[in-house]
Structures are given as C-alpha cells and as structure tokens.
Write a protein that holds these residues in place. Structure first.
Motif, PDB file in Angstrom:
ATOM      1  N   GLU A   1      59.656  21.793  42.353  1.00 55.07           N
ATOM      2  CA  GLU A   1      59.693  23.511  41.649  1.00 55.07           C
ATOM      3  C   GLU A   1      58.889  23.572  39.806  1.00 55.07           C
ATOM      4  O   GLU A   1      59.199  24.806  39.876  1.00 55.07           O
ATOM      5  N   SER A   2      58.926  22.064  39.525  1.00 55.97           N
ATOM      6  CA  SER A   2      58.655  22.689  37.581  1.00 55.97           C
ATOM      7  C   SER A   2      57.242  23.765  37.641  1.00 55.97           C
ATOM      8  O   SER A   2      57.233  23.771  37.379  1.00 55.97           O
TER       9      SER A   2
ATOM     10  N   TYR B   1      57.358  27.045  39.308  1.00 57.58           N
ATOM     11  CA  TYR B   1      58.454  28.129  38.582  1.00 57.58           C
ATOM     12  C   TYR B   1      57.290  28.465  37.174  1.00 57.58           C
ATOM     13  O   TYR B   1      57.199  29.545  36.595  1.00 57.58           O
ATOM     14  N   ALA B   2      56.458  27.127  36.822  1.00 58.68           N
ATOM     15  CA  ALA B   2      55.903  27.475  35.819  1.00 58.68           C
ATOM     16  C   ALA B   2      54.468  28.452  35.970  1.00 58.68           C
ATOM     17  O   ALA B   2      54.632  29.338  35.454  1.00 58.68           O
TER      18      ALA B   2
ATOM     19  N   THR C   1      49.360  17.162  36.652  1.00 59.09           N
ATOM     20  CA  THR C   1      49.791  18.198  37.835  1.00 59.09           C
ATOM     21  C   THR C   1      50.054  18.274  38.807  1.00 59.09           C
ATOM     22  O   THR C   1      48.343  17.729  39.466  1.00 59.09           O
TER      23      THR C   1
ATOM     24  N   PHE D   1      61.403  16.616  36.178  1.00 57.58           N
ATOM     25  CA  PHE D   1      59.870  17.084  35.538  1.00 57.58           C
ATOM     26  C   PHE D   1      59.818  18.737  34.930  1.00 57.58           C
ATOM     27  O   PHE D   1      61.014  19.255  34.299  1.00 57.58           O
ATOM     28  N   VAL D   2      59.118  18.444  34.511  1.00 58.77           N
ATOM     29  CA  VAL D   2      58.563  19.958  32.931  1.00 58.77           C
ATOM     30  C   VAL D   2      57.262  19.705  33.066  1.00 58.77           C
ATOM     31  O   VAL D   2      56.694  19.192  32.970  1.00 58.77           O
ATOM     32  N   THR D   3      56.933  21.190  32.539  1.00 49.31           N
ATOM     33  CA  THR D   3      55.769  21.932  32.750  1.00 49.31           C
ATOM     34  C   THR D   3      55.773  22.883  31.649  1.00 49.31           C
ATOM     35  O   THR D   3      56.717  23.592  31.777  1.00 49.31           O
TER      36      THR D   3
ATOM     37  N   ARG E   1      66.841  24.424  29.745  1.00 50.68           N
ATOM     38  CA  ARG E   1      65.538  24.772  28.803  1.00 50.68           C
ATOM     39  C   ARG E   1      65.538  23.407  27.180  1.00 50.68           C
ATOM     40  O   ARG E   1      65.828  22.846  27.116  1.00 50.68           O
TER      41      ARG E   1
ATOM     42  N   THR F   1      52.220  18.775  32.934  1.00 54.00           N
ATOM     43  CA  THR F   1      53.774  18.683  33.280  1.00 54.00           C
ATOM     44  C   THR F   1      53.631  17.229  33.386  1.00 54.00           C
ATOM     45  O   THR F   1      53.034  16.010  33.847  1.00 54.00           O
TER      46      THR F   1
ATOM     47  N   CYS G   1      63.935  22.661  32.651  1.00 54.52           N
ATOM     48  CA  CYS G   1      63.915  20.849  33.985  1.00 54.52           C
ATOM     49  C   CYS G   1      63.699  21.235  35.203  1.00 54.52           C
ATOM     50  O   CYS G   1      65.100  21.707  35.523  1.00 54.52           O
ATOM     51  N   PHE G   2      63.093  20.898  36.247  1.00 51.05           N
ATOM     52  CA  PHE G   2      63.843  20.033  37.551  1.00 51.05           C
ATOM     53  C   PHE G   2      63.860  18.969  37.768  1.00 51.05           C
ATOM     54  O   PHE G   2      63.057  18.261  37.195  1.00 51.05           O
TER      55      PHE G   2
END
Length: 572
Positions: free
Chosen positions: A514-515, A518-519, A422, A445-447, A543, A438, A508-509
């Motif tokens: 952003e990802s 937010y995480a 990340t 992208f997903v964290t 999600r 991440t 997902c962003f």
C-alpha cells in the motif's frame, strides 16, 4: 593540451585502481583472519543523539558477527544533551569519554574517529541507518562506507604513532601511499590533495612554506611531507592567490580531507573541553581546529561567520578561546600527489558517482550489478543495482540506482531515479527523477518520495512555499492542489522555515505494498497536468515528517528485511 590532460587522468585512474584493489585485497584477507597487520586499537563513531548511537551499535554488532569488519574495540558516542556542539565539539567529547574508558591504555592506542552524526538530509536513503553505512557498488561482500574507510586506511596504523586519526563518514579518499606518509610528528598531520582552485572555495586549503612549495612543484613522490604555515577554510579564489596557496606553476592547491593528531594534542583538546563544558556553540573540527594552527595563523577567522552553520551569540568568543588554546601547535601536511577525494553526501552526487563517473567507477572497480540476482534489463549501461533482486522483464532507466530492493517482472523504473529499500510489483511505473525509499516504523510502513533534483533542506517562509518550493518536480502550489491538501496540512508551525524535511507529507500504511503504490501515485499525480485530485487525498491520511519517521524507525525489522533479501539473492 586536452589530449595531454586526458592521458594524465587515465594514468592517475589506472594507478588508483591498482592501489585501491591492493588495499581491498589486504583488507579482505585481514578481516577474514587470513593475515595479520597493524590495525586500529579503537574505532569510534560519533552520533547525533542516543537513538542514532543505539542504531549504530546494533549495525556494528551485526557486522562483527558476519566478519564484515575486523575485530577490535568499537565505540559509539552520541553528543551530550543540549545545544548542538558540531563535529569539533563531538571530537573533544569523544576524547574525554575515551579517557574515562581507557585511562591507562589510551596513551598507547591508535584511534580512528569517524564523524557519523547528522541525519543526511541531502541523502535521505541513508538517514535511517546512517551515512557511515551507505552501501557502495563494489566489494565481496558489498562494502559500506565504513568498510571502505577501513580498507582505504589499512596501511595507516603501521605508519602512525599513538594518537587519533579524524575523518568524515561521507567521503572517500583514494591514494597511493608510497613515499613519505607517516603520522608520527608532533601536533596535527593532515592529508592534502591537489585540487583546482574552484574546489578550494568549498574546502580547506593549506598554505605551504617555501621548502614544501618546491617539493610540491616537483611531485615526484606519490606522498611527501610538508609544513603548513597557515590553513584557510573555504577561501575565495582571490584569497588563495593572495596567500600564495597555489602549487608553483599550476592553478592547483592542496585541499583537506582527514587528519591525525598526537597524544599531547589529544590531551590539549580534552583539557579545553573539560574547562568549557557544556559547550553552547557549534565547533567545526576543520575550520576551527586547523585555522588556529601554523606560524602565520591569525584570529581573523574567529569573527567571520560566513562559513558557520549557526552563528550564535557566543560563537566568536568560543572560537577565539580555542584559537588561543591551540596557537603554536604545529601543522604538517602529507602532499598526496597521487590521490582523489570524493564526497558522496547528496542525491545528485550519489547518482553521478555510482552510475556515470568514469573515474570513480574505474578507480574503485565499481559494478553495475553488485550482489544482484535476476535478469532485469537496462535502457543503457548507466544504471547501478546493489543488493537487489531484479526480475526478468524489469526495466531500469539510465543514471538510476536501485539498492536493497525487490523489483518484479514488468516493473519500469525511470531514468535518474534512486529506488531504495522497497518492493516494486507490476504494473508499477516509477517516473523519471523519482526518489523512492521505504522504511519500517513501529506504526507500519512509510515510503519517502520526492524528486531526485530536490533538496529536502531547501526552505522558504510559509507565505512563499507555494512559489519557492517544489515537490516531486512540480511547483508546490500546483502539486498540493493535485494531491488534495494545502500548505497548512504540511506545516503546523508557520513561523519556522518550511522545508520538505519538516513537511508532514509522507503517509503511513499497514503494508509495504500500500505504501509503495500510493507513493508512486503521488509522484505521478504531483507533476501531472489538469485539475484531477488524488484519491484518497493526501490530507485524509496520517502523515509524518522525516524527523518523526526517524524517531519511530524499527531498525531491527529493517535489518532483518535486508538479511532476508540477501538470502533470497544467494538462493537464486
């Protein structure tokens, strides 16, 4: 007595540090082409499915191109479609596939077979790339579990007849190979490590014959070869004592890790698979193979399902058939008296061994900063950073691991965290006990974020999730109300067991920034007090659950990102 134990531990650690360093040096020279030594003719990785197999093949190709692994024949075999067949089924399937590829040469080949299937649900930072490629805090270039296996076993091919050596991807065996360490006998030859009785309850345990017990009590040689009359899988302490498993004069037993079998045994296993394929039950390469061996083996275990992952209707029958098929096959055990066995398959194990386990760190010459550039500060010496950029002014807490990440100036990472793959920019503050990973998927992208104290496999019935599960360290009911969602947003199938693994809780962003932002907000809000609700609420975002993330992963982009980070580190 305690002082004597401490002295013995220090002596063992010092010896293992020396022999491990020697093996690393030999492996480094060999993979660089500076020296020659006998090596594996074929190396096989098993995989759960086709997608995982393709990912492994790509990573292996890149490692060969960078000369991180020696040149030889590498193969990845995914389990056949259909019901899960376990690592025992995967072993037999791989043998059949190898026979097809090398009908003339396999009988003269030395094969290393590494079980690397599964999705690492208890260590999700390696779920995308696989536990066999988990990065370690030592080596130059930095080692993954694969290179560690190859280095640890660098002396084995020279002491081995044609056959197959079977091991798992999430453990490390450190051992002094001096003495009678040979893999030349008929049947199976397994490594045995002196372990306390309580360790035996979670592993396989060897019951030795009288001569071997006398040899074990002596412990003069780092390695000696004994004969096993019986193997028992995850026995109780009472069972071990009843069977006479303990080394005379001690409360130690020999526990399992990896094993070899000869060409004739390989053909025997192939024949069983060919006759019974397609398999419909999960066969264990340890509990089901080894418990069938030795003159005192009984078929009692075939009806005992307490250590079975999935007890389907046909399992007992299949285990009995395998027992009958393997009966009277010899089982030898190498008594590895100067050895250690480390399992690194969960987040707590990962943090403990990498950060604070003095023995592991000493024996492997682990670094607190391995392939790291920058001037980040640590609250104490108990953090570890690997393949990362840590800018000056960044603060890392104790018992925290940072891997494959770029941590900017002014960023604060709490204690007992695992930060992976990340980018953190100021004014980011990662709370204590936060898992943050991440990954790039086709859609963005997903964290993945949760507490390092949580197990994504822990489950509950839907009606009980609010009270029985936690998320980011807080009871789920309170966490969800603060995140702006309800349990039915996370689990559509309310009849199945609900876990954080199958919860659609990771949004997902379009961008990594952003990802990650937010995480971190989720991790903070979930455990915060009061009635405030996260904005935007989690329920308003697209999600995914973990299996969807893995299915949509963009592995080429992930590996390209790691390479770009490596170059950035080298340029500092």
């Amino acid at each position: 007595e305690r002082m004597a134990d401490n002295a013995a531990t220090a002596t063992l650690t010092a010896r293992l540090q020396q022999v491990t360093a020697d093996k690393m040096a030999k492996f480094n020279d060999f993979r660089a082409g500076k020296t020659l030594c006998p090596f594996w003719d074929i190396i096989v990785l098993t995989a759960t499915d086709k997608a995982q197999a393709e990912a492994y093949a790509l990573i292996l190709k890149q490692k060969q191109e960078r000369q991180e692994i020696p040149q030889t024949k590498y193969h990845v075999f995914s389990d056949p479609p259909g019901p899960k067949i376990g690592n025992g089924g995967a072993t037999m399937y791989a043998l059949v596939e190898l026979e097809k590829l090398y009908p003339k040469d396999l009988g003269e080949s030395k094969v290393l077979l590494i079980h690397a299937g599964g999705f690492s649900k208890r260590l999700p930072n390696v779920s995308v790339t696989g536990k066999i490629f988990a990065v370690l805090p030592f080596g130059d270039p930095i080692l993954t579990m694969l290179e560690m296996k190859l280095a640890s076993y660098i002396e084995f091919p020279a002491r081995m007849s044609p056959g197959v050596f079977v091991t798992c991807a999430d453990d490390i065996e450190l051992m002094d190979c001096e003495g009678d360490l040979e893999f030349t006998a008929e049947g199976f030859t397994a490594l045995g490590h002196p372990s306390p009785l309580e360790i035996g309850t979670t592993h396989g345990v060897f019951i030795l014959d009288a001569t071997s017990k006398t040899m074990a009590a002596d412990m003069k040689q780092p390695c000696s070869r004994g004969v096993c009359t019986r193997f028992t899988h995850k026995p109780s302490v009472e069972t071990m004592k009843t069977l006479g498993a303990n080394i005379p004069g001690s409360d130690l037993v020999y526990t399992d890790s990896a094993y070899y079998f000869d060409r004739a045994t390989s053909q025997k296993l192939q024949a069983f698979y060919t006759k019974h394929a397609p398999l419909s039950s999960e066969i264990d390469a340890y509990g089901d193979f080894l418990q069938a061996l030795g003159p005192q083996a009984t078929d009692e275990y075939t009806r005992d399902s307490k250590n079975v992952i999935v007890a389907d209707g046909g399992l007992a029958e299949m285990r009995l058939k395998l027992y009958t098929h393997l009966q009277n096959t010899p089982l030898h055990v190498i008594l590895c008296n100067v050895s250690k066995f480390y399992h690194i398959g969960t987040v707590p194990e990962f943090l403990f061994h990498y950060c604070t386990d003095i023995s592991f760190r000493g024996e492997t010459s682990a670094l607190h900063a391995a392939c790291v550039a920058g001037g980040g500060e640590a609250k104490a010496d108990g953090y570890t950073a690997i393949h990362s950029l840590l800018s000056g002014g960044a603060t890392i807490g104790i018992q925290t691991v940072v891997e494959y990440s770029d941590v900017g100036a002014g960023v604060v990472v709490g204690s007992r965290c695992l930060v992976s793959c990340t980018t953190l920019v100021p004014p980011a503050v990662v709370p204590d006990e936060t898992f943050l990973h991440t990954t790039k998927i086709e859609a963005g992208f997903v964290t993945i974020v949760f507490s390092t104290a949580e197990d994504l496999k822990t489950g509950a019935q839907f009606v009980d999730v609010g009270n029985k599960l936690t998320y980011c360290g807080a009871p789920l009911s309170g966490a969800l109300s603060r995140l702006g969602c309800i349990a039915s947003d996370l689990w559509e199938n309310q009849e199945a067991k609900c876990t954080l693994w199958n919860a659609r809780v990771f949004p997902c962003f379009d961008t990594i920034a952003e990802s990650v932002a937010y995480a971190i907000t989720v991790a903070t809000a979930a455990r915060a007090g009061g009635d405030s609700v996260l904005e935007p609420p989690l329920s308003s975002l697209k999600r995914l659950h973990m299996e969807e993330i893995l299915a949509d992963k963009d592995l080429e982009a992930i590996m390209a990102g790691r390479e770009a980070l490596r170059q950035a580190i080298a340029a500092v």
